[in-house]
Design a protein around this motif. Sequence first.
Motif, short mmCIF file in Angstrom:
data_model
loop_
_atom_site.label_atom_id
_atom_site.label_comp_id
_atom_site.label_asym_id
_atom_site.label_seq_id
_atom_site.Cartn_x
_atom_site.Cartn_y
_atom_site.Cartn_z
N PRO A 1 0.79 -1.24 0.00
CA PRO A 1 0.00 0.00 0.00
C PRO A 1 0.81 1.28 0.00
N ARG A 2 2.12 1.19 0.18
CA ARG A 2 2.95 2.39 0.18
C ARG A 2 3.71 2.56 -1.13
N ALA A 3 3.61 1.62 -2.05
CA ALA A 3 4.45 1.64 -3.25
C ALA A 3 4.05 2.72 -4.24
N ALA A 4 2.76 2.98 -4.38
CA ALA A 4 2.29 3.88 -5.43
C ALA A 4 1.61 5.12 -4.87
N ASP A 5 1.87 5.45 -3.63
CA ASP A 5 1.24 6.60 -2.99
C ASP A 5 2.32 7.63 -2.66
N ALA A 6 2.21 8.81 -3.26
CA ALA A 6 3.22 9.85 -3.02
C ALA A 6 3.26 10.27 -1.55
N LEU A 7 2.13 10.25 -0.86
CA LEU A 7 2.11 10.67 0.53
C LEU A 7 2.84 9.69 1.44
N ALA A 8 3.20 8.53 0.93
CA ALA A 8 3.99 7.59 1.71
C ALA A 8 5.36 8.15 2.06
N MET A 9 5.79 9.19 1.35
CA MET A 9 7.11 9.78 1.57
C MET A 9 7.12 10.85 2.67
N LEU A 10 5.93 11.30 3.10
CA LEU A 10 5.85 12.53 3.87
C LEU A 10 5.37 12.29 5.29
N GLY A 11 5.94 13.07 6.23
CA GLY A 11 5.51 13.04 7.61
C GLY A 11 4.31 13.92 7.86
N CYS A 12 3.83 13.92 9.12
CA CYS A 12 2.57 14.60 9.41
C CYS A 12 2.69 16.11 9.37
N TYR A 13 3.90 16.66 9.48
CA TYR A 13 4.05 18.12 9.42
C TYR A 13 4.47 18.61 8.04
N SER A 14 4.41 17.74 7.03
CA SER A 14 4.53 18.22 5.66
C SER A 14 3.20 18.87 5.28
N PHE A 15 3.23 19.84 4.39
CA PHE A 15 2.00 20.55 4.04
C PHE A 15 0.93 19.62 3.46
N PRO A 16 1.27 18.69 2.55
CA PRO A 16 0.23 17.82 2.01
C PRO A 16 -0.46 16.96 3.08
N SER A 17 0.30 16.46 4.05
CA SER A 17 -0.29 15.62 5.10
C SER A 17 -0.98 16.45 6.17
N HIS A 18 -0.45 17.62 6.43
CA HIS A 18 -0.91 18.44 7.56
C HIS A 18 -2.12 19.29 7.21
N VAL A 19 -2.15 19.80 5.98
CA VAL A 19 -3.17 20.79 5.61
C VAL A 19 -4.03 20.32 4.44
N LEU A 20 -3.43 19.74 3.40
CA LEU A 20 -4.17 19.44 2.19
C LEU A 20 -5.24 18.37 2.37
N THR A 21 -5.16 17.59 3.44
CA THR A 21 -6.23 16.62 3.70
C THR A 21 -7.57 17.33 3.89
N ALA B 1 16.05 -9.21 1.76
CA ALA B 1 16.71 -7.97 2.19
C ALA B 1 15.66 -7.12 2.89
N VAL B 2 16.16 -6.19 3.72
CA VAL B 2 15.27 -5.26 4.44
C VAL B 2 15.85 -3.86 4.32
N VAL B 3 15.03 -2.94 3.84
CA VAL B 3 15.42 -1.54 3.66
C VAL B 3 14.47 -0.66 4.47
N GLN B 4 15.04 0.21 5.31
CA GLN B 4 14.24 1.10 6.15
C GLN B 4 14.45 2.55 5.72
N ALA B 5 13.33 3.24 5.46
CA ALA B 5 13.38 4.68 5.20
C ALA B 5 12.34 5.34 6.09
N PHE B 6 12.75 6.37 6.82
CA PHE B 6 11.84 7.09 7.69
C PHE B 6 11.33 8.32 6.94
N PHE B 7 10.10 8.25 6.40
CA PHE B 7 9.47 9.33 5.64
C PHE B 7 10.52 10.21 4.97
N PRO B 8 11.08 9.75 3.84
CA PRO B 8 12.27 10.39 3.27
C PRO B 8 12.02 11.61 2.40
#
Length: 774
Positions: free
Chosen positions: A417-437, A559-566
Amino acid sequence: MTTAPWRDHALPAAARVDDLLSRMTLEEKTAQLYGVWVGASTDGDGVAPHQHDMTVDYSDEAWDELITRGLGQLTRSFGTAPVDPALGVRALARAQRRITEAGRFGIPAIAHEECLAGFTAWQATAYPVPLAWGATWDPPLVEEMARRIGDDLRSAGVHQGLAPVLDVVRDPRWGRVEETIGEDPYLVGTVGSAYVRGLESAGVVATLKHFAGYASSAGARNLAPVRAGVREFADVTLPPFEMALREGGARSVMAAYTERDGVPASADPELLTELLREEWGFTGTVVADYFGIGFLQTLHRVAGTPAEAAHAALTAGIDVELPTLKCYGDPLPAAVRSGQVPEELVDRAARRVLLQKCELGLLDEDWTPEPTAAVNLDSTGNRILARRLAEESVVLLDNPDGLLPLAPDTRIAVVGPRAADALAMLGCYSFPSHVLTHHPDVPTGIEIPTVLDALRTELPDAKVTFAQGCDVTGPDTAGFEEAVARTAEADVCVAVLGDRAGLFGRGTSGEGCDATDLGLPGAQGELLDALIATGVPVVLVLLTGRPYALGRWHGRLGAVVQAFFPGEEGGPAVAGVLSGRVNPSGRLPVSVPQVPGGQPWTYLQPPLGLAGEVSNLDPTPLYAFGHGRSYTTFAWEDGTGGTEPAEIGTDGSYDVSVTVRNTGEREGAEVVQLYLHDPVASVTRPDMRLIGYQRVAAAPGETARVTFRFHADLSSFTDRAGRRVVEPGALELRLAASSADVRHTARLTLAGPVRVLGTDRRLRCETEVSPNPS
């Protein structure tokens, strides 16, 4: 015409402000102590809970009347709703003109904005979140990012940024882990100080959040009471703030929402005045977290009226009420006139605010709100830097059989569910996640490649198919069948799982999005089981705001790859690691647990916090703090240390060194970490704690000598009497690739008396890198 002394550039700022204060009415002084949030929702559907209780919707007439007194701050002109940056700049300038023309003294407001992972404005660069900064272990790069953020803020007419967050992770179930830098105070302090230096170098006031103890809330619940003891508070919670003030030069501090031992931070003079100002020497402004003063009445119930809340906050040392006037508005001057609140408290706070306005040039007659250049909040330079940060932050947790990098012409099933969603890259204080919802019809405003799109671009000769499999949350498994079918047809499956950032329950990570345990949200764990069962090698890619328990799949993944809202360039960064274009160099700023329960746990544990025979529960993490793998290899040679311990005084210093050699076939970066082990102390101590680190880049065959200049001050801690001391006795300095991977040990003996330290103690372990030693 004679210029008033407060306008005179030749006079010291203190003299100018004293003259100005002497001319101001009580209402004009209190007007400098609050912000106004124009455009904030008042209908109960705002960004945060209680916003509708605390916010006033101003008519033009009410606004015009209000600003005749002057105004301390303007709240989030850009961060409240989507506004074209060029139009926003002009609108802010018009508002400032109205404020200066309406008041007797013509003093503009300080405009503040959120800037946790970039300027929280429409069409502004969305950088990686702070947890990703921690994963880079690269303070200079974070400083460069903050300088760019500051430049963008200044170009838009903004004076103050509400960042960085310096809370140290104590329980990864807490929703705001994504906003933190990590679980170690030294890492948080050094990276956070770099951010402060960058923002302040652009002329923007950095605001340290959240002072203090917010992340130690009971049960990892947002705003829950803090149970931290005296030593945890002194040795874990406070050091990052002290470092950011002393070494970063932050000019503002934000009081935390939480209470510790029954005293809310917003009403705590021991914290906000005695410690912060009298002991540490802070001279800037203390601002309230949004609605924090009103919460003294409504949530903490230590005040019966808004006036009582204002009295408590002013007494504690809060100078500015944010985001809008509630307690410092009409209730405050009325309480002063009735004798309930001493006017000296108003004068004290107003003086601090006006001194800061003087520093910013807002008291000067030639000040102008009009911008001097065109505004571009997502420049090419910003995106290049966002890409570099994202690439350095990606952590390769495991690659046991060398499945990565992927072959360029392989068949890849991308699932999740995170592969094709641009918002998967963003944290809660990014403008799209914080305001555009709240504005679903407005486009994102910036380009954010997904992992799926980026992987197709990265590997144009590969055959890439996609199936979502499931949602981020919810139990629905209807999509499993297609996901398993796509995987069975492929040579490798890339499973992209993780969090959806949001606020107050509208996500799985973010403010007010606390977790009951550390299991992957929704049906994602079951989806991963189904993919593994196909027998096709699975690469797990995690896009998250916190670490999740992965022991269930250990030894079953390719393999395991970890990215924290990059951030906006996170998709290409992750795809670059998968393809091999990027050699991963990120290191964990938080431990990754084995099992979902058994929390809270961080690596900073005394002996009884570690695995042992006294309990059947083993808290040992699956991947330790500081862990991360690479596509090259490094040898650690000639580490300092001998058969006998070296002896230094309790005020002495000692150099510990190691040579790092790239023994692989490609350029890469190693992170050399220095930990302290104190075998015997007067109070229990963490078995190991980070006191230094250095990121080292090296080409194949290249070597570098890394030297840490340890000083005894770095071994200090809070003793039973509440003093910070250096005790004589044995110590071990451990050179390590992670908190669980020690490569060399140097033993020391500290000789001499117990030393009691003051605020001039050394906070940082200086490091020197000598390339290609002979």
